[in-house]
Design an enzyme around this catalytic site. Structure first.
Site, mmCIF file in Angstrom:
data_model
loop_
_atom_site.group_PDB
_atom_site.id
_atom_site.type_symbol
_atom_site.label_atom_id
_atom_site.label_comp_id
_atom_site.label_asym_id
_atom_site.label_seq_id
_atom_site.Cartn_x
_atom_site.Cartn_y
_atom_site.Cartn_z
ATOM 1 N N CYS A 44 1.041 -1.243 -0.306
ATOM 2 C CA CYS A 44 -0.336 -0.166 0.164
ATOM 3 C C CYS A 44 1.342 1.196 0.093
ATOM 4 O O CYS A 44 2.246 1.225 0.630
ATOM 5 C CB CYS A 44 -1.021 -0.004 1.059
ATOM 6 S SG CYS A 44 -1.977 -0.684 0.837
ATOM 7 N N CYS B 241 -3.878 0.167 -3.157
ATOM 8 C CA CYS B 241 -4.156 0.611 -1.603
ATOM 9 C C CYS B 241 -3.287 1.991 -1.009
ATOM 10 O O CYS B 241 -1.930 2.068 -1.499
ATOM 11 C CB CYS B 241 -4.169 -0.601 -1.009
ATOM 12 S SG CYS B 241 -3.040 -1.587 -0.985
#
Ligand code: N1C
Length: 308
Positions: free
Chosen positions: A121, A202
């Site tokens: 992420c 993400c």
């Protein structure tokens, strides 16, 4: 007796002469047959379809396998369980012996499943019209991943491939341009790989755009503008940070308050993403300055006035 001897010799000579004539005739026949056989067929390999773009990269198999092994063995040993031979086979099966204008996402499904891997992420970096700069940046700052820094993109970067219905099933001479047909093997590949790359993102994602392009930094028809932004998942991605880079000494066609960035902003806000935009993000600009150290934009204190 002498008469008999003479006639035997004549017969021997005749047999020898006939033998030589037959041998010569056979030789001539063989040469004629060979030339008919080679010239009767079209020259070289059978006719392949002709296109406007460059053909399949020579030694494609070796290039893909070499890149795959380099990526999973040397660069990302945590991916050591990837089967590079299977990955090559699934890429080959996606296009070999097929008409290169009829490729579908389904053709690449097995490859995508074999080669994909997670991306941490906050580390995805998208780009549009900044190919070179974005990759120079991820090389110097290993904290970010572009698609070309994933296994799939790394294998396919700057490589070309397409098939042909006739043997050997791969066209090394030419491949279709996007303008000739959209569903060509390379375009379908990048569209699908970009879609999956965006779906996997993400946290906070970055995008590097080119503010020196006259038509505007954000283009709705680009892969970033038509595929990636629409496949970011609002449940996983919180914000999009735009780095709007200008060529050093080049035109400043658009800044963060520009028209195309406004459009990008409204698309992203409508999809519930926060968006920030920064003109000439300094860590990237410093990389541009490597090639332009004397330019005013590259001075350490750009706002300072000259000393008296
Ligand atoms: O159409 P673009 O840029 O907006 O595509 C860039 C965007 C990036 O964020 C990547 O994730 O889409 C992905 N991507 C590639 O990674 C890629 N590598 C090479 C898209 N295209 C890619 N290519 C080739 O460059 C491909 O042939 C495609 O058509 C161009 C797109 O470049 P662009 O217009 O600068």
């Amino acid at each position: 007796m002498p008469f008999r001897q003479g006639s035997a010799r004549t017969r021997q000579r005749t047999v020898l002469l006939v033998g030589i004539v037959v041998l010569l005739a056979a030789l001539v026949l063989a040469v004629v047959l060979a030339s008919i056989l080679t010239h009767g067929k079209p020259e070289g390999s059978p006719e392949m379809l002709k296109w406007k773009d460059r053909g399949t990269t020579k030694n494609l198999q070796e290039v893909i396998l070499g890149r795959c092994y380099n990526y999973v063995m040397a660069r990302h040993s945590e991916l050591g369980d990837k089967d590079c031979l299977k990955i090559w086979e699934s890429l080959k099966e996606a296009f070999i012996y097929k008409n290169p204008c009829n490729i579908t996402s389904e053709d690449y499904q097995p490859l995508m499943e074999l080669a994909s891997h997670p991306i941490p992420c906050n580390k995805s970096l998208f780009w549009s019209k900044t190919n070179d700069l974005a990759h120079r940046y991820t090389k110097s700052n290993q904290n970010f991943f572009t698609l070309e820094d994933t296994l799939l993109g790394y294998m396919a970067d700057r490589v070309s491939w397409c098939g042909d219905p006739s043997a050997p099933g791969i066209n090394y001479e030419s491949c279709p341009k996007r303008s000739e047909c959209e569903s060509n093997p390379v375009s379908v590949f990048w569209k699908l790989a970009s879609k999956m790359f965006a779906e996997a993102a993400c946290g906070v994602v970055q995008v590097m755009l080119n503010g020196s392009i006259e038509a505007g930094a954000f283009k709705s028809s680009s892969i970033f503008g038509s595929i990636e932004i629409f496949n970011l998942n609002p449940d996983k991605v919180s914000a999009v940070h735009v780095w709007l880079m200008h060529d050093i000494g080049g035109p400043q066609s658009e800044s963060c308050s520009g028209y195309s960035i406004k459009r990008l902003r409204s698309i992203l806000e409508e999809r519930n993403f926060q968006i920030t935009c920064e003109d000439n993000y300094r860590p990237v600009q410093l990389l541009q300055c490597v090639h332009n150290p004397e330019h005013t934009d590259c001075r350490l204190c750009t706002n300072s006035t000259a000393a008296p």
